[in-house]
Design a protein around this motif. Structure first.
Motif, PDB file in Angstrom:
ATOM      1  N   GLY A   1       0.912  -1.165   0.134  1.00  0.00           N
ATOM      2  CA  GLY A   1      -0.001  -0.078   0.120  1.00  0.00           C
ATOM      3  C   GLY A   1       0.998   1.280   0.145  1.00  0.00           C
ATOM      4  O   GLY A   1       0.738   2.187  -0.849  1.00  0.00           O
ATOM      5  N   ARG A   2       2.029   1.324   0.818  1.00  0.00           N
ATOM      6  CA  ARG A   2       2.868   2.452   0.780  1.00  0.00           C
ATOM      7  C   ARG A   2       3.517   2.611  -0.392  1.00  0.00           C
ATOM      8  O   ARG A   2       3.733   3.710  -1.020  1.00  0.00           O
ATOM      9  N   MET A   3       3.935   1.489  -0.984  1.00  0.00           N
ATOM     10  CA  MET A   3       4.711   1.531  -2.203  1.00  0.00           C
ATOM     11  C   MET A   3       3.811   2.207  -3.361  1.00  0.00           C
ATOM     12  O   MET A   3       4.217   2.842  -4.029  1.00  0.00           O
ATOM     13  N   THR A   4       2.506   1.660  -3.415  1.00  0.00           N
ATOM     14  CA  THR A   4       1.244   2.106  -4.312  1.00  0.00           C
ATOM     15  C   THR A   4       1.518   3.702  -4.088  1.00  0.00           C
ATOM     16  O   THR A   4       1.309   4.396  -5.232  1.00  0.00           O
ATOM     17  N   LEU A   5       1.110   3.921  -2.937  1.00  0.00           N
ATOM     18  CA  LEU A   5       1.278   5.598  -2.792  1.00  0.00           C
ATOM     19  C   LEU A   5       2.424   6.291  -3.214  1.00  0.00           C
ATOM     20  O   LEU A   5       2.434   7.299  -3.875  1.00  0.00           O
ATOM     21  N   ARG A   6       3.697   5.566  -2.673  1.00  0.00           N
ATOM     22  CA  ARG A   6       4.890   6.647  -3.244  1.00  0.00           C
ATOM     23  C   ARG A   6       5.003   6.446  -4.846  1.00  0.00           C
ATOM     24  O   ARG A   6       5.284   7.579  -5.448  1.00  0.00           O
TER      25      ARG A   6
ATOM     26  N   SER B   1      -5.664  13.050 -25.321  1.00  0.00           N
ATOM     27  CA  SER B   1      -5.987  12.056 -25.090  1.00  0.00           C
ATOM     28  C   SER B   1      -4.887  11.309 -23.968  1.00  0.00           C
ATOM     29  O   SER B   1      -5.317  10.680 -23.270  1.00  0.00           O
ATOM     30  N   ILE B   2      -3.707  11.611 -24.380  1.00  0.00           N
ATOM     31  CA  ILE B   2      -2.543  11.244 -23.236  1.00  0.00           C
ATOM     32  C   ILE B   2      -2.829  11.869 -22.081  1.00  0.00           C
ATOM     33  O   ILE B   2      -2.672  11.221 -20.745  1.00  0.00           O
ATOM     34  N   THR B   3      -3.060  13.149 -22.119  1.00  0.00           N
ATOM     35  CA  THR B   3      -3.322  14.046 -20.547  1.00  0.00           C
ATOM     36  C   THR B   3      -4.689  13.403 -20.003  1.00  0.00           C
ATOM     37  O   THR B   3      -4.516  13.058 -18.747  1.00  0.00           O
ATOM     38  N   THR B   4      -5.631  13.026 -20.800  1.00  0.00           N
ATOM     39  CA  THR B   4      -7.006  12.557 -20.039  1.00  0.00           C
ATOM     40  C   THR B   4      -6.511  11.017 -19.524  1.00  0.00           C
ATOM     41  O   THR B   4      -6.836  10.981 -18.542  1.00  0.00           O
ATOM     42  N   ALA B   5      -5.964  10.277 -20.252  1.00  0.00           N
ATOM     43  CA  ALA B   5      -5.410   8.853 -19.784  1.00  0.00           C
ATOM     44  C   ALA B   5      -4.605   8.794 -18.670  1.00  0.00           C
ATOM     45  O   ALA B   5      -5.071   8.387 -17.574  1.00  0.00           O
ATOM     46  N   ILE B   6      -3.745   9.879 -18.343  1.00  0.00           N
ATOM     47  CA  ILE B   6      -2.735   9.587 -17.566  1.00  0.00           C
ATOM     48  C   ILE B   6      -3.680  10.474 -16.086  1.00  0.00           C
ATOM     49  O   ILE B   6      -3.539   9.694 -15.036  1.00  0.00           O
ATOM     50  N   GLY B   7      -4.390  11.578 -16.333  1.00  0.00           N
ATOM     51  CA  GLY B   7      -5.220  12.043 -15.293  1.00  0.00           C
ATOM     52  C   GLY B   7      -6.059  11.093 -14.623  1.00  0.00           C
ATOM     53  O   GLY B   7      -6.179  11.031 -13.498  1.00  0.00           O
TER      54      GLY B   7
ATOM     55  N   LEU C   1      -5.901   7.746 -14.842  1.00  0.00           N
ATOM     56  CA  LEU C   1      -5.173   6.774 -14.146  1.00  0.00           C
ATOM     57  C   LEU C   1      -4.797   7.004 -12.948  1.00  0.00           C
ATOM     58  O   LEU C   1      -5.182   6.198 -11.991  1.00  0.00           O
ATOM     59  N   VAL C   2      -4.254   8.107 -12.556  1.00  0.00           N
ATOM     60  CA  VAL C   2      -3.951   8.626 -11.540  1.00  0.00           C
ATOM     61  C   VAL C   2      -4.939   8.880 -10.267  1.00  0.00           C
ATOM     62  O   VAL C   2      -4.938   8.311  -9.307  1.00  0.00           O
ATOM     63  N   THR C   3      -5.848   9.571 -11.027  1.00  0.00           N
ATOM     64  CA  THR C   3      -7.249   9.654 -10.060  1.00  0.00           C
ATOM     65  C   THR C   3      -7.724   8.190  -9.547  1.00  0.00           C
ATOM     66  O   THR C   3      -8.151   8.068  -8.574  1.00  0.00           O
TER      67      THR C   3
ATOM     68  N   VAL D   1       4.594   9.294  -9.924  1.00  0.00           N
ATOM     69  CA  VAL D   1       4.156   9.437 -11.251  1.00  0.00           C
ATOM     70  C   VAL D   1       3.522  11.110 -11.372  1.00  0.00           C
ATOM     71  O   VAL D   1       3.753  11.516 -12.415  1.00  0.00           O
ATOM     72  N   SER D   2       2.738  11.254 -10.485  1.00  0.00           N
ATOM     73  CA  SER D   2       1.960  12.626 -10.539  1.00  0.00           C
ATOM     74  C   SER D   2       3.210  13.803 -10.580  1.00  0.00           C
ATOM     75  O   SER D   2       2.900  14.583 -11.307  1.00  0.00           O
ATOM     76  N   TRP D   3       4.307  13.572  -9.874  1.00  0.00           N
ATOM     77  CA  TRP D   3       5.219  14.694  -9.767  1.00  0.00           C
ATOM     78  C   TRP D   3       5.990  14.577 -11.313  1.00  0.00           C
ATOM     79  O   TRP D   3       6.058  15.762 -11.723  1.00  0.00           O
ATOM     80  N   VAL D   4       6.324  13.395 -11.566  1.00  0.00           N
ATOM     81  CA  VAL D   4       7.159  13.341 -13.002  1.00  0.00           C
ATOM     82  C   VAL D   4       6.193  13.926 -14.014  1.00  0.00           C
ATOM     83  O   VAL D   4       6.669  14.753 -14.655  1.00  0.00           O
ATOM     84  N   TYR D   5       5.088  13.722 -14.106  1.00  0.00           N
ATOM     85  CA  TYR D   5       4.086  14.064 -14.888  1.00  0.00           C
ATOM     86  C   TYR D   5       3.931  15.427 -15.126  1.00  0.00           C
ATOM     87  O   TYR D   5       3.939  16.027 -16.080  1.00  0.00           O
ATOM     88  N   GLY D   6       3.813  16.237 -13.940  1.00  0.00           N
ATOM     89  CA  GLY D   6       3.605  17.612 -13.755  1.00  0.00           C
ATOM     90  C   GLY D   6       5.115  18.387 -14.296  1.00  0.00           C
ATOM     91  O   GLY D   6       4.839  19.193 -14.814  1.00  0.00           O
ATOM     92  N   ILE D   7       6.064  17.450 -13.947  1.00  0.00           N
ATOM     93  CA  ILE D   7       7.357  18.291 -14.144  1.00  0.00           C
ATOM     94  C   ILE D   7       7.394  18.209 -15.786  1.00  0.00           C
ATOM     95  O   ILE D   7       7.715  19.325 -16.418  1.00  0.00           O
ATOM     96  N   ILE D   8       6.974  17.178 -16.430  1.00  0.00           N
ATOM     97  CA  ILE D   8       6.966  17.069 -17.722  1.00  0.00           C
ATOM     98  C   ILE D   8       6.342  18.071 -18.354  1.00  0.00           C
ATOM     99  O   ILE D   8       6.620  18.834 -19.383  1.00  0.00           O
TER     100      ILE D   8
END
Lengths: 110, 240
Positions: free
Chosen positions: B12-17, B52-58, B60-62, B22-29
């Motif tokens: 669970g902790r690993m999933t959260l990390r 479509s890429i933005t929506t898909a990643i968003g 998935l993260v949500t 992923v969200s940090w890397v995505y935001g930075i990109i």
């Protein structure tokens, strides 16, 4: 600087009133009991309790004995610092109200 | 069973990390792409692939976060922090309410891990109803939902405290206060001179004055409102 300042909102005052009343009756109070007495939800009560505890207005202590059929409760009581600060805060409040009322009068800013 | 709980908790902790990463890397990109290629900001540049890429990643993260929260709430409802079955300890609290309490404790953060016992103590009643009357399941659920709100507010309060510490530090420091006063005016002057030339300064005098007044109001009004004392200058410190 950056210390937790306590704003005497209606919720904070209701909570402090519940603590003072309970202390006068000699009854212990915990989160659920405060919610019942004040009519406020735990989403409001607990953050206020946290702030008051950080500012040393109140102290939280665990029940002395571990009950067999439920977890221990955290009991809250007002400290001497809290009582003094509350008195100071309440003394300053009417002054603010008077100024506010004077400003709110029609034509006061004309 | 204890090992299983440890494995579940670790994963669970690993999933959260991972989700955080992923969200940090995505935001930075996204930030880097937008900063390095300003043309992208122009309308019509974003193609359907981008969306479509933005929506898909968003999405998935949500979804990942929602599933994680649900797993934590449901899974931890059956076990307490020490890995003991809640049912064995006699839980008068419903499973859902217990799950919500665990979610609330998770939201409140490690620093406030002690609130778990207090919150469980709020809802669990003694076996004998004569000692203390029990409350309805719906009332327990509503209370537990309120505790989730409390957990969120704890975090908001912590963030606000950090922000106020930073703001107080800036207001107490002479050099940072000066920077806060001067930089908006200086930026405006540079922008005006760059676009309109020196004559622009005369035309925009009132705008510059307004910017200066607002900055000064922020610094001096902020100091007064926050009751922040200005740190003594180095010379004064040396004299002492």
């Amino acid at each position: 600087m950056a210390e937790r300042r306590i704003r005497l909102t209606s919720a904070t005052l209701a909570l402090l009133d519940a603590l003072i009343t309970a202390a006068e009756r000699g009854e212990p109070v915990w989160g659920f009991k405060i919610c019942e007495q004040t009519g406020l939800g735990p989403g409001t009560v607990y953050p206020i309790l946290d702030r008051l505890e950080a500012a040393r207005w109140i102290s939280g202590l665990w029940e002395a004995d571990q009950p067999a059929d439920r977890p221990r409760r955290r009991l809250y009581e007002m400290t001497a610092v809290g009582r003094a600060e509350l008195a100071t805060g309440l003394a300053a409040r009417p002054r603010v109200r008077v100024v506010w009322r004077r400003l709110a009068q029609p034509g006061s800013l004309a | 069973m204890t090992t299983l709980i440890h494995v579940a908790r670790r994963s669970g902790r690993m999933t959260l990390r991972t989700l955080k990463l992923v969200s940090w890397v995505y935001g930075i990109i996204v930030l880097v792409v937008l900063l390095t290629d300003p043309q992208l900001l122009k309308s019509g540049t974003f193609g359907p692939e981008w969306y479509s890429i933005t929506t898909a990643i968003g999405t998935l993260v949500t979804l990942g976060l929602a599933v994680f929260a649900a797993v934590i709430a449901a899974g931890f409802a059956f076990f307490d922090t020490r890995g003991a079955r809640v049912k064995e300890r006699k839980a008068s609290t419903s499973v859902l309410a217990a799950g919500l309490i665990n979610l609330a404790v998770l939201l409140a953060g490690r620093r406030r891990a002690h609130v778990r016992e207090a919150w469980q103590g709020d809802l669990e009643r003694p076996r004998d109803p004569a000692d203390e009357p029990d409350i309805s399941v719906f009332a327990k659920l509503a209370y537990a939902a309120g505790l989730v709100r409390a957990g969120i507010r704890y975090r908001i309060d912590d963030a606000a405290l950090l922000w106020w510490r930073l703001a107080d530090g800036v207001l107490a420091s002479r050099s940072w206060s000066r920077l806060l006063l001067i930089s908006p005016c200086a930026t405006a002057v540079i922008a005006i001179v760059h676009v309109e030339g020196l004559y622009g300064l005369v035309i925009n005098a009132e705008n510059l004055l307004a910017i200066g007044t607002v900055s000064a109001g922020l610094v001096y009004g902020g100091r007064k409102a926050r009751k922040v004392a200005l740190k003594p200058a180095r010379r004064e410190q040396d004299q002492r």
